[in-house]
Design a protein around this motif. Structure first.
Motif, PDB file in Angstrom:
ATOM      1  N   ALA A  14       1.584  -3.447 -12.648  1.00  0.00           N
ATOM      2  CA  ALA A  14       2.835  -4.178 -12.868  1.00  0.00           C
ATOM      3  C   ALA A  14       4.025  -3.240 -13.109  1.00  0.00           C
ATOM      4  CB  ALA A  14       2.681  -5.139 -14.038  1.00  0.00           C
ATOM      5  N   TYR A  15       3.774  -2.074 -13.711  1.00  0.00           N
ATOM      6  CA  TYR A  15       4.891  -1.190 -14.077  1.00  0.00           C
ATOM      7  C   TYR A  15       5.615  -0.609 -12.869  1.00  0.00           C
ATOM      8  CZ  TYR A  15       2.423   3.197 -12.948  1.00  0.00           C
ATOM      9  OH  TYR A  15       1.807   4.235 -12.309  1.00  0.00           O
ATOM     10  N   LEU A  16       5.003  -0.697 -11.684  1.00  0.00           N
ATOM     11  CA  LEU A  16       5.622  -0.118 -10.497  1.00  0.00           C
ATOM     12  C   LEU A  16       6.950  -0.780 -10.156  1.00  0.00           C
ATOM     13  CD1 LEU A  16       2.417   0.286  -8.310  1.00  0.00           C
ATOM     14  CD2 LEU A  16       3.650   2.077  -9.542  1.00  0.00           C
ATOM     15  N   THR A  17       7.127  -2.030 -10.552  1.00  0.00           N
ATOM     16  CA  THR A  17       8.406  -2.700 -10.340  1.00  0.00           C
ATOM     17  C   THR A  17       9.527  -1.954 -11.051  1.00  0.00           C
ATOM     18  OG1 THR A  17       7.291  -4.837 -10.160  1.00  0.00           O
ATOM     19  CG2 THR A  17       9.651  -4.874 -10.644  1.00  0.00           C
ATOM     20  N   GLN A  18       9.235  -1.449 -12.255  1.00  0.00           N
ATOM     21  CA  GLN A  18      10.237  -0.700 -13.017  1.00  0.00           C
ATOM     22  C   GLN A  18      10.507   0.666 -12.387  1.00  0.00           C
ATOM     23  OE1 GLN A  18       7.762  -1.822 -16.662  1.00  0.00           O
ATOM     24  NE2 GLN A  18       9.750  -1.372 -17.576  1.00  0.00           N
ATOM     25  N   VAL A  19       9.465   1.298 -11.859  1.00  0.00           N
ATOM     26  CA  VAL A  19       9.670   2.584 -11.180  1.00  0.00           C
ATOM     27  C   VAL A  19      10.553   2.387  -9.950  1.00  0.00           C
ATOM     28  CG1 VAL A  19       8.554   4.528 -10.024  1.00  0.00           C
ATOM     29  CG2 VAL A  19       7.449   3.466 -12.010  1.00  0.00           C
ATOM     30  N   GLN A  20      10.276   1.331  -9.179  1.00  0.00           N
ATOM     31  CA  GLN A  20      11.092   1.054  -7.994  1.00  0.00           C
ATOM     32  C   GLN A  20      12.546   0.786  -8.369  1.00  0.00           C
ATOM     33  OE1 GLN A  20       7.641  -0.856  -5.083  1.00  0.00           O
ATOM     34  NE2 GLN A  20       9.160  -2.189  -5.955  1.00  0.00           N
ATOM     35  N   ALA A  21      12.759   0.055  -9.468  1.00  0.00           N
ATOM     36  CA  ALA A  21      14.131  -0.232  -9.906  1.00  0.00           C
ATOM     37  C   ALA A  21      14.857   1.048 -10.305  1.00  0.00           C
ATOM     38  CB  ALA A  21      14.095  -1.213 -11.075  1.00  0.00           C
ATOM     39  N   TRP A  22      14.128   2.010 -10.869  1.00  0.00           N
ATOM     40  CA  TRP A  22      14.706   3.301 -11.258  1.00  0.00           C
ATOM     41  C   TRP A  22      15.082   4.130 -10.036  1.00  0.00           C
ATOM     42  CZ3 TRP A  22      12.520   8.474 -11.283  1.00  0.00           C
ATOM     43  CH2 TRP A  22      13.197   9.387 -12.117  1.00  0.00           C
ATOM     44  N   LEU A  23      14.264   4.021  -8.995  1.00  0.00           N
ATOM     45  CA  LEU A  23      14.489   4.819  -7.788  1.00  0.00           C
ATOM     46  C   LEU A  23      15.479   4.178  -6.814  1.00  0.00           C
ATOM     47  CD1 LEU A  23      10.787   5.815  -6.981  1.00  0.00           C
ATOM     48  CD2 LEU A  23      12.598   7.385  -7.693  1.00  0.00           C
ATOM     49  N   ALA A  24      15.510   2.857  -6.768  1.00  0.00           N
ATOM     50  CA  ALA A  24      16.206   2.133  -5.702  1.00  0.00           C
ATOM     51  C   ALA A  24      17.668   2.519  -5.525  1.00  0.00           C
ATOM     52  CB  ALA A  24      16.080   0.628  -5.940  1.00  0.00           C
ATOM     53  N   PRO A  25      18.471   2.727  -6.586  1.00  0.00           N
ATOM     54  CA  PRO A  25      19.887   3.059  -6.369  1.00  0.00           C
ATOM     55  C   PRO A  25      20.103   4.364  -5.611  1.00  0.00           C
ATOM     56  CG  PRO A  25      19.509   2.331  -8.634  1.00  0.00           C
ATOM     57  CD  PRO A  25      18.170   2.531  -8.016  1.00  0.00           C
ATOM     58  N   ARG A  26      19.090   5.203  -5.523  1.00  0.00           N
ATOM     59  CA  ARG A  26      19.228   6.504  -4.867  1.00  0.00           C
ATOM     60  C   ARG A  26      18.719   6.482  -3.429  1.00  0.00           C
ATOM     61  NH1 ARG A  26      18.421   9.572 -10.204  1.00  0.00           N
ATOM     62  NH2 ARG A  26      17.378   8.015 -11.476  1.00  0.00           N
ATOM     63  N   LEU A  27      18.247   5.317  -2.972  1.00  0.00           N
ATOM     64  CA  LEU A  27      17.569   5.221  -1.687  1.00  0.00           C
ATOM     65  C   LEU A  27      18.205   4.157  -0.801  1.00  0.00           C
ATOM     66  CD1 LEU A  27      13.901   5.255  -3.035  1.00  0.00           C
ATOM     67  CD2 LEU A  27      15.023   7.134  -1.805  1.00  0.00           C
ATOM     68  N   PRO A  28      17.955   4.220   0.522  1.00  0.00           N
ATOM     69  CA  PRO A  28      18.376   3.120   1.397  1.00  0.00           C
ATOM     70  C   PRO A  28      17.689   1.821   0.979  1.00  0.00           C
ATOM     71  CG  PRO A  28      17.707   5.041   2.675  1.00  0.00           C
ATOM     72  CD  PRO A  28      17.314   5.315   1.260  1.00  0.00           C
ATOM     73  N   GLU A  29      18.239   0.713   1.430  1.00  0.00           N
ATOM     74  CA  GLU A  29      17.686  -0.585   1.042  1.00  0.00           C
ATOM     75  C   GLU A  29      16.222  -0.724   1.466  1.00  0.00           C
ATOM     76  OE1 GLU A  29      18.587  -5.369   1.664  1.00  0.00           O
ATOM     77  OE2 GLU A  29      20.029  -3.853   2.332  1.00  0.00           O
ATOM     78  N   ALA A  30      15.894  -0.214   2.647  1.00  0.00           N
ATOM     79  CA  ALA A  30      14.505  -0.235   3.128  1.00  0.00           C
ATOM     80  C   ALA A  30      14.113   1.213   3.445  1.00  0.00           C
ATOM     81  CB  ALA A  30      14.375  -1.119   4.364  1.00  0.00           C
ATOM     82  N   PRO A  31      13.564   1.940   2.475  1.00  0.00           N
ATOM     83  CA  PRO A  31      13.320   3.373   2.657  1.00  0.00           C
ATOM     84  C   PRO A  31      12.093   3.670   3.521  1.00  0.00           C
ATOM     85  CG  PRO A  31      12.549   2.658   0.505  1.00  0.00           C
ATOM     86  CD  PRO A  31      13.231   1.471   1.123  1.00  0.00           C
ATOM     87  N   ALA A  32      12.124   4.860   4.099  1.00  0.00           N
ATOM     88  CA  ALA A  32      10.943   5.408   4.768  1.00  0.00           C
ATOM     89  C   ALA A  32      10.172   6.228   3.738  1.00  0.00           C
ATOM     90  CB  ALA A  32      11.358   6.286   5.943  1.00  0.00           C
ATOM     91  N   VAL A  33       8.906   5.863   3.506  1.00  0.00           N
ATOM     92  CA  VAL A  33       8.135   6.400   2.386  1.00  0.00           C
ATOM     93  C   VAL A  33       6.862   7.063   2.884  1.00  0.00           C
ATOM     94  CG1 VAL A  33       6.958   5.834   0.215  1.00  0.00           C
ATOM     95  CG2 VAL A  33       9.030   4.584   0.868  1.00  0.00           C
ATOM     96  N   LEU A  34       6.566   8.230   2.323  1.00  0.00           N
ATOM     97  CA  LEU A  34       5.269   8.888   2.488  1.00  0.00           C
ATOM     98  C   LEU A  34       4.597   8.929   1.129  1.00  0.00           C
ATOM     99  CD1 LEU A  34       3.098  10.614   3.937  1.00  0.00           C
ATOM    100  CD2 LEU A  34       4.520  12.635   3.450  1.00  0.00           C
TER     101      LEU A  34
END
Length: 289
Positions: A117-137
């Protein structure tokens, strides 16, 4: 590069040789999988004049770097030993063998197939620095069940040696094409605490980190480290080792990045509840210099 010796003589994060050591035991499940060792009871029938009777376990040492605070097991398992330890990881054989030594593990098994469940918070922390739909490895992402931006990405590539079936929408990374692909985000979560040479693992990711790529590394912020912030006297307090063979401080992660010519962008300390235990994750965000 860290010397590839079976018993560590330098720090796994900053390569310092200033290490404090203290005796510990390797937990029986790990000792069996890696070395084929079972606990043994020394009895009078052994006829050993100079050894005390009792249960004998596989011995090891806890090492702590006096430069960066990294705390780690002295044994640095070989590739073959790592393969033995993680063979059938969380499969039927693995779970049965572990439950034999650790009966409480039966309560942990169901949680491993659920998204944390905590991954939602990690994504929220990262999202402002990334494109809306990022390319992820996702490096070491297993099936992709816990990959960041799993449900909202331009592409999701997973590099993992397990060969397990991936979640819908994820693709297996082609090592030959990684350096030719633009990724907005490269992630490696809950991996570095398990491996013998964490700097080498991150070094393998560098071809994927181009201009504009962010690197997110996440490890457990272990209770022992959290409860003694900044202490360089942790080795005597760490009496046993299990699958997590590396405990990282924030300074250790900073030194690891510096060794690899990566620039620290930000640090995340996030309390987590993963169903069977509460803890904290330590995340560092970096980019190439």
């Amino acid at each position: 590069m860290v010397d590839r010796e079976f018993v560590a003589n330098r720090c796994i994060c900053c390569e310092s040789d200033q290490l404090h050591r203290s005796p510990a035991v390797l937990m029986p499940f790990v000792a069996l999988r890696v070395f084929g060792h079972e606990p043994v009871e020394i009895t009078p029938e052994w006829g050993l004049r100079d050894l005390r009777q009792g249960t004998a376990y596989t011995l090891c040492n806890s090492l702590q770097c006096q430069e960066c605070g990294a705390l780690f097991l002295d044994y640095r398992f070989t590739d073959e030993q790592m393969s033995a330890l993680y063979r059938d990881y969380r499969g039927t054989e693995y779970n049965a063998q572990r439950i034999r030594f650790e009966p409480g593990y039966v309560n942990v098994v169901p949680h491993y197939h659920q998204r944390a469940a905590y991954l939602t918070q990690v994504q929220a922390w990262l999202a402002p620095r990334l494109p809306e739909a990022p390319a992820v490895l996702d490096w070491g992402g297993d099936t992709g069940v816990n990959s960041l931006f799993r449900d909202h990405h331009r592409l999701l590539h997973i590099h993992d040696i397990s060969g397990v079936e991936l979640v819908p929408g994820a693709e297996r990374a082609d090592p030959e094409l990684i350096s030719c692909t633009h990724y907005d985000l490269v992630t490696c979560s809950q991996v570095l605490e398990h491996v013998a040479f964490p700097a080498d693992v991150v070094r393998q990711m560098l071809p994927a980190i181009g201009e504009g790529t962010l690197l997110y590394l996440e490890v457990p912020h272990e209770a022992l480290v959290r409860e003694h912030p900044g202490s360089l006297e942790l080795a005597p307090l760490k009496r046993h080792w299990h699958e997590h063979v590396n405990f990282f401080s924030e300074e250790a992660m900073r030194r690891l990045l510096r060794q690899l010519n990566l620039e620290l962008v930000d640090v995340l300390h996030l309390p987590v509840d993963v169903g069977w235990t509460r803890g904290e994750v330590l995340g560092v965000l970096a980019r190439a210099l």
